[in-house]
Design an enzyme around this catalytic site. Structure first.
Site, PDB file in Angstrom:
ATOM      1  N   CYS A  58      50.351  50.303  34.027  1.00 48.89           N
ATOM      2  CA  CYS A  58      50.016  48.880  33.945  1.00 48.89           C
ATOM      3  C   CYS A  58      50.610  48.315  32.670  1.00 48.89           C
ATOM      4  O   CYS A  58      50.636  48.989  31.637  1.00 48.89           O
ATOM      5  CB  CYS A  58      48.497  48.690  33.925  1.00 48.89           C
ATOM      6  SG  CYS A  58      47.961  46.959  33.968  1.00 48.89           S
TER       7      CYS A  58
ATOM      8  N   CYS B  90      45.150  46.224  28.192  1.00 45.37           N
ATOM      9  CA  CYS B  90      43.800  45.860  27.753  1.00 45.37           C
ATOM     10  C   CYS B  90      43.286  46.947  26.801  1.00 45.37           C
ATOM     11  O   CYS B  90      43.512  48.143  27.029  1.00 45.37           O
ATOM     12  CB  CYS B  90      42.866  45.691  28.947  1.00 45.37           C
ATOM     13  SG  CYS B  90      43.377  44.319  30.010  1.00 45.37           S
TER      14      CYS B  90
ATOM     15  N   ASN C 179      33.167  52.376  30.206  1.00 46.12           N
ATOM     16  CA  ASN C 179      33.323  53.807  30.452  1.00 46.12           C
ATOM     17  C   ASN C 179      34.172  54.350  29.320  1.00 46.12           C
ATOM     18  O   ASN C 179      35.354  54.037  29.216  1.00 46.12           O
ATOM     19  CB  ASN C 179      34.017  54.035  31.790  1.00 46.12           C
ATOM     20  CG  ASN C 179      33.164  53.524  32.938  1.00 46.12           C
ATOM     21  OD1 ASN C 179      31.991  53.877  33.046  1.00 46.12           O
ATOM     22  ND2 ASN C 179      33.731  52.674  33.778  1.00 46.12           N
TER      23      ASN C 179
ATOM     24  N   SER D 154      41.232  42.092  42.040  1.00 46.86           N
ATOM     25  CA  SER D 154      40.757  41.928  40.667  1.00 46.86           C
ATOM     26  C   SER D 154      41.952  41.735  39.744  1.00 46.86           C
ATOM     27  O   SER D 154      42.919  42.487  39.799  1.00 46.86           O
ATOM     28  CB  SER D 154      39.967  43.180  40.255  1.00 46.86           C
ATOM     29  OG  SER D 154      39.576  43.085  38.897  1.00 46.86           O
TER      30      SER D 154
ATOM     31  N   GLY E 107      46.957  49.330  37.618  1.00 47.56           N
ATOM     32  CA  GLY E 107      47.886  48.213  37.781  1.00 47.56           C
ATOM     33  C   GLY E 107      47.241  46.850  37.888  1.00 47.56           C
ATOM     34  O   GLY E 107      46.027  46.723  38.049  1.00 47.56           O
ATOM     35  N   GLU E 108      48.067  45.818  37.742  1.00 42.02           N
ATOM     36  CA  GLU E 108      47.624  44.425  37.815  1.00 42.02           C
ATOM     37  C   GLU E 108      48.216  43.831  39.097  1.00 42.02           C
ATOM     38  O   GLU E 108      49.437  43.609  39.178  1.00 42.02           O
ATOM     39  CB  GLU E 108      48.102  43.686  36.550  1.00 42.02           C
ATOM     40  CG  GLU E 108      48.041  42.166  36.619  1.00 42.02           C
ATOM     41  CD  GLU E 108      46.701  41.617  37.089  1.00 42.02           C
ATOM     42  OE1 GLU E 108      45.653  42.005  36.556  1.00 42.02           O
ATOM     43  OE2 GLU E 108      46.703  40.787  38.022  1.00 42.02           O
TER      44      GLU E 108
ATOM     45  N   CYS F  80      39.194  52.170  46.467  1.00 37.48           N
ATOM     46  CA  CYS F  80      39.749  51.500  45.292  1.00 37.48           C
ATOM     47  C   CYS F  80      41.208  51.940  45.174  1.00 37.48           C
ATOM     48  O   CYS F  80      41.490  53.119  44.972  1.00 37.48           O
ATOM     49  CB  CYS F  80      38.945  51.911  44.062  1.00 37.48           C
ATOM     50  SG  CYS F  80      39.609  51.249  42.526  1.00 37.48           S
TER      51      CYS F  80
ATOM     52  N   SER G 210      38.904  39.400  35.592  1.00 38.57           N
ATOM     53  CA  SER G 210      38.501  40.223  34.448  1.00 38.57           C
ATOM     54  C   SER G 210      38.446  39.333  33.219  1.00 38.57           C
ATOM     55  O   SER G 210      39.451  39.079  32.579  1.00 38.57           O
ATOM     56  CB  SER G 210      39.511  41.352  34.242  1.00 38.57           C
ATOM     57  OG  SER G 210      39.393  42.287  35.283  1.00 38.57           O
ATOM     58  N   LEU G 211      37.241  38.857  32.895  1.00 36.51           N
ATOM     59  CA  LEU G 211      37.101  37.869  31.822  1.00 36.51           C
ATOM     60  C   LEU G 211      36.928  38.566  30.462  1.00 36.51           C
ATOM     61  O   LEU G 211      37.724  38.384  29.564  1.00 36.51           O
ATOM     62  CB  LEU G 211      35.915  36.953  32.136  1.00 36.51           C
ATOM     63  CG  LEU G 211      35.985  35.579  31.515  1.00 36.51           C
ATOM     64  CD1 LEU G 211      37.134  34.765  32.094  1.00 36.51           C
ATOM     65  CD2 LEU G 211      34.672  34.831  31.714  1.00 36.51           C
TER      66      LEU G 211
END
Ligand code: SAH
Length: 355
Positions: free
Chosen positions: A110, A114, A290, A191, A159-160, A103, A214-215
């Protein structure tokens, strides 16, 4: 000095030739860097000695340096890496899921913010370069002894990825190169929160990773509250871009859905989700939150997660629940944050965490 970590094979060839060396040495050098984890040009022993010392004067291969290495009780391993400029990022090795998975991060911090993500609290420090993104894979593969094995890559670290589009796509080309790690795009998952113009660009790419969106919410209001980029890239427009997204045979778009107790985990949410996804080749990955200090949400009970999953399954949507790994070492989704980086004092970091 030219940094070879930032160059695709064809560009290394050109640079070697421009300096009077034979272009085919580029393939040798590339193999050393990616397949054998050798970044010291002086040690690339199938090159003539004289050439090696000349190359060492003209080229470097910068590589993230491991400054922290933690292993979770479940085998997940988190590396803290330091970059050339002293900035720090985290990368995670997740064994046997069922494949070996790396990963990796695409940015330092970022900008998406969110509401439930710790990385989002850091803000964006800077984009990673293509060499730094691919470099994490080189470092992880060497550290886990997997340089000559197959593994999966998920762009789900800090990050995005679509907010750093060009460097991310270049990193995938660096990793795809047959003289290097030759990672198949089928083994890579990108993602994203769903930045619509970049999704449309991605749809045109010749070498395309698997897509995960990522909805996290099923109404515009709720999604804007949880995933702020939704203000600009509405749920409706993200879903529309997904409908148009070209998919290979048997492939599907993954929709990630973080489950927040009492917020987006009701049966009505589940039913709205199935309606949203109607007609899309989709699978849903539920991610029970988490929890972390500074995150104002709770993880729902397993029963609530199961009930939500059952509603989707009854309506013929493939659904899985992500088993979050490495929570004890804060390596799980949304838990990557770099404490004590060069820019912020420990006190400032704490303040960020408590915000
Ligand atoms: N920026 C990319 C990659 C993020 S990380 C994206 O948004 O898709 C991968 C997943 O972990 C995303 O779906 C993200 O929303 C989710 N995530 C973030 N914080 C989380 C948390 N605290 N618990 C569970 N999942 C989280």
């Amino acid at each position: 000095m030219i940094d070879l970590a930032e160059l695709e094979l064809a560009d290394i060839e050109k640079d070697l030739e421009a300096r009077g060396h034979a272009g085919y040495h580029a393939r040798q050098v590339y193999r050393w860097i990616y397949r054998r984890g050798q970044t010291d040009l002086g040690q690339m022993t199938d090159l003539a000695k004289g050439l090696r010392s000349q190359l060492s004067e003209e080229f470097t291969v910068s590589t993230p340096r491991i400054i922290g290495d933690e292993v979770s009780a479940d085998g997940t391993r988190k590396l803290l890496l330091e970059l050339k400029d002293g900035r720090r990022i985290e990368s995670v090795f997740i064994p046997d899921t069922p494949a070996m998975t790396f990963c990796v991060s695409t940015q330092v911090g970022c900008a998406m913010a969110c509401a439930f993500c710790l990385t989002g609290k850091m803000g964006l420090a800077r984009n990673l370069t293509a060499g730094e993104i691919a470099g994490q894979v080189r470092v992880l593969a060497a550290a886990t002894g997997l340089l000559d094995k197959t593994f999966n890559i998920v762009l789900m670290g800090m990050g995005e990825p679509l907010h750093n589009y060009d460097n991310t796509m270049k990193a995938l080309r660096l990793l795809h190169e047959e003289h290097g790690l030759a990672v198949s795009p089928r083994r890579v998952t990108l993602s994203t929160v769903g930045l619509v113009p970049e999704l449309e660009r991605l749809a045109q790419e010749p070498v395309m990773p698997n897509l995960a969106i990522s909805l996290h919410a099923t109404t515009e209001t709720q999604r804007t509250a949880l995933v702020p980029p939704n203000k600009k890239h509405s749920l409706a427009s993200v879903i529309e871009a997904c409908r148009k997204f070209p998919l290979k045979k048997r492939s599907r778009i993954t929709f990630e859905y973080v489950m927040l107790a009492g917020v987006n985990d009701t049966p009505e949410d589940a039913r709205r989700l199935t309606r949203l996804l109607a007609g899309i080749k989709a699978k849903v990955n539920l991610i029970p939150l988490n929890a972390a200090p500074g995150i104002a949400f709770d993880r729902p009970s397993d029963d609530r997660v199961d009930r939500f999953a059952r509603i989707l399954a009854e309506r013929h949507i493939t659904v899985s629940v992500r088993k979050s790994r490495g929570r004890d070492i804060r390596a799980a989704c949304g838990q990557l944050i770099v404490e004590g980086g060069p820019k912020k004092t420990a006190a400032q970091q704490m303040a960020l965490l408590m915000r």
